[in-house]
Motif scaffolding. Structure first.
Motif, short mmCIF file in Angstrom:
data_model
loop_
_atom_site.label_atom_id
_atom_site.label_comp_id
_atom_site.label_asym_id
_atom_site.label_seq_id
_atom_site.Cartn_x
_atom_site.Cartn_y
_atom_site.Cartn_z
N ALA A 95 0.83 -1.21 0.00
CA ALA A 95 0.00 0.00 0.00
C ALA A 95 0.87 1.26 0.00
O ALA A 95 0.52 2.26 -0.64
CB ALA A 95 -0.93 -0.01 1.21
N ASP A 96 1.99 1.22 0.70
CA ASP A 96 2.91 2.36 0.68
C ASP A 96 3.43 2.60 -0.73
O ASP A 96 3.51 3.75 -1.20
CB ASP A 96 4.08 2.12 1.63
N PHE A 97 3.80 1.52 -1.40
CA PHE A 97 4.31 1.66 -2.77
C PHE A 97 3.23 2.16 -3.72
O PHE A 97 3.49 2.95 -4.63
CB PHE A 97 4.90 0.33 -3.26
N GLU A 98 2.01 1.70 -3.53
CA GLU A 98 0.91 2.19 -4.38
C GLU A 98 0.69 3.68 -4.15
O GLU A 98 0.40 4.43 -5.10
CB GLU A 98 -0.37 1.40 -4.08
N SER A 99 0.87 4.15 -2.92
CA SER A 99 0.76 5.58 -2.63
C SER A 99 1.89 6.35 -3.30
O SER A 99 1.68 7.44 -3.85
CB SER A 99 0.78 5.80 -1.12
N ILE A 100 3.09 5.78 -3.28
CA ILE A 100 4.24 6.43 -3.92
C ILE A 100 4.04 6.50 -5.43
O ILE A 100 4.25 7.54 -6.06
CB ILE A 100 5.54 5.67 -3.59
N TYR A 101 3.62 5.37 -6.02
CA TYR A 101 3.47 5.31 -7.48
C TYR A 101 2.20 5.99 -7.98
O TYR A 101 2.08 6.34 -9.16
CB TYR A 101 3.47 3.85 -7.95
N GLY A 102 1.23 6.15 -7.11
CA GLY A 102 -0.03 6.76 -7.51
C GLY A 102 -0.88 5.86 -8.37
O GLY A 102 -1.73 6.33 -9.14
N ARG A 103 -0.71 4.55 -8.21
CA ARG A 103 -1.48 3.57 -8.98
C ARG A 103 -1.32 2.20 -8.34
O ARG A 103 -0.53 2.01 -7.42
CB ARG A 103 -0.99 3.52 -10.43
N SER A 104 -2.07 1.23 -8.87
CA SER A 104 -1.92 -0.15 -8.40
C SER A 104 -0.59 -0.73 -8.86
O SER A 104 -0.04 -0.31 -9.89
CB SER A 104 -3.07 -1.01 -8.95
N LEU A 105 -0.08 -1.70 -8.12
CA LEU A 105 1.18 -2.34 -8.47
C LEU A 105 0.99 -3.29 -9.64
O LEU A 105 -0.08 -3.86 -9.84
CB LEU A 105 1.75 -3.10 -7.28
N THR A 106 2.06 -3.45 -10.43
CA THR A 106 2.07 -4.38 -11.56
C THR A 106 3.29 -5.28 -11.44
O THR A 106 4.23 -4.99 -10.66
CB THR A 106 2.14 -3.62 -12.90
N PRO A 107 3.35 -6.38 -12.19
CA PRO A 107 4.54 -7.24 -12.15
C PRO A 107 5.82 -6.50 -12.51
O PRO A 107 6.91 -6.86 -12.03
CB PRO A 107 4.22 -8.34 -13.17
N ASP A 108 5.72 -5.45 -13.33
CA ASP A 108 6.90 -4.70 -13.71
C ASP A 108 7.52 -3.92 -12.55
O ASP A 108 8.65 -3.41 -12.67
CB ASP A 108 6.56 -3.72 -14.85
N ASP A 109 6.80 -3.81 -11.45
CA ASP A 109 7.32 -3.08 -10.30
C ASP A 109 8.21 -3.94 -9.42
O ASP A 109 8.78 -3.45 -8.44
CB ASP A 109 6.16 -2.53 -9.45
N ARG A 110 8.34 -5.22 -9.79
CA ARG A 110 9.21 -6.14 -9.04
C ARG A 110 10.22 -6.75 -9.99
O ARG A 110 9.88 -7.21 -11.08
CB ARG A 110 8.39 -7.24 -8.37
N LEU A 111 11.47 -6.79 -9.54
CA LEU A 111 12.50 -7.41 -10.36
C LEU A 111 12.28 -8.90 -10.50
O LEU A 111 12.42 -9.47 -11.57
CB LEU A 111 13.88 -7.15 -9.75
N ASP A 112 11.91 -9.54 -9.38
CA ASP A 112 11.80 -11.00 -9.35
C ASP A 112 10.36 -11.50 -9.49
O ASP A 112 10.02 -12.56 -8.98
CB ASP A 112 12.41 -11.51 -8.03
N ALA A 113 9.54 -10.70 -10.15
CA ALA A 113 8.14 -11.11 -10.31
C ALA A 113 8.04 -12.35 -11.19
O ALA A 113 8.80 -12.52 -12.11
CB ALA A 113 7.35 -9.96 -10.93
#
Length: 274
Positions: free
Chosen positions: A256-274
């Motif tokens: 949720a912190d990262f979604e607040s930082i990015y201003g959107r929902s998380l995607t697989p591209d937001d993780r290196l090891d997704a």
């Protein structure tokens, strides 16, 4: 391995120069086209901290790094880096400042046709007389610094290879060694693993973490991948639209912190090891 490499001085100092702190007080950066890069940012980074700066493209994280090393001028507010007041500093002061700040870029910024050793010795430019640089005649002490820097990132055997012959991960390690050869008080890394595969990216991030832990150097790393920020940053600063929207321990940052930082929902591209 050549005789020259075998004669690396094992007694060379392992400690870095005294690390610097960084302090921003209501710093605003406005570009000539009117774009706001930083919007009244106040931030204290203690000497010797390892900080991951997280945000999407355009969030202000690259502006932050380039403002710290004086490449982007402060429009208003005060910026102190170590003993230097960067905001409003003279060109001479900024040149002296940059001599103590190691920079690591996404694109490596190496001379492809030059040897690994020559590329690392570029890190000594601020500390070497111009005539030595022009002639390529470096003192033995500078060469020893280069050898130890390359050894620290595990790439000393490539000493005499052309930079263009190396893999991307090896080139980034040369870039880190070049920064270390400056005997820096701060290392700033701007998306240093963005073009690397996951195992290599982890290797480079481990190098930066060991530099921080073993040498005590203040390290700021710009990232957009949340798993790398959590794993390698002791402290995390989240940026959005030129403002700090998160500042706390990296390991406890939630999705949720990262979604607040990015201003959107998380995607697989937001993780290196997704």
């Amino acid at each position: 391995m050549s005789d020259q490499i075998q004669h690396v001085d094992a007694a060379a100092p392992a400690a870095a120069s005294t690390p610097w702190s960084i302090r921003l007080d209501e710093v605003t950066v406005r570009y000539p086209n009117g774009t706001i890069g930083l919007n009244r940012v106040s931030l204290d980074i203690e000497a010797g901290e390892m900080v991951a700066v997280v945000g999407l493209s355009g969030s202000g994280k690259s502006t932050l790094i380039r403002t710290i090393n004086g490449l982007v001028p402060v429009t208003s507010g005060a910026l102190d880096v170590g003993e230097h007041r960067v905001s409003g500093a003279s060109s001479r002061t900024l040149r002296r400042l940059r001599g103590d700040i190691g920079m690591v870029f996404q694109g490596f910024n190496l001379a492809g046709r030059a040897s690994v050793l020559h590329n690392v010795l570029v890190g000594r430019l601020a500390h070497t007389p111009l005539w030595r640089t022009l002639l390529g005649v470096y003192p033995e002490a500078d060469k020893q610094l280069a050898y130890h820097a390359l050894d620290r990132v595990g790439i000393l055997p490539k000493l005499h290879s052309r930079a263009s012959e190396l893999s991307g991960g090896q080139q980034q390690r040369v870039a880190i060694a070049r920064a270390l050869a400056q005997e820096p008080r701060i290392v700033l890394a701007d998306e240093p693993v963005a073009s690397l595969d996951p195992p290599t990216a982890h290797g480079v991030m481990n190098d930066l973490r060991r530099i921080n832990r073993d040498l005590g150097i203040t390290v700021l790393v710009n990232l957009h991948l949340l798993d790398l920020a959590r794993e390698y940053g002791a402290r995390m600063i989240g940026m959005r639209a030129g403002e700090i929207v998160y500042d706390g321990p990296a390991t406890s940052a939630t999705d949720a912190d990262f979604e607040s930082i990015y201003g959107r929902s998380l995607t697989p591209d937001d993780r290196l090891d997704a």
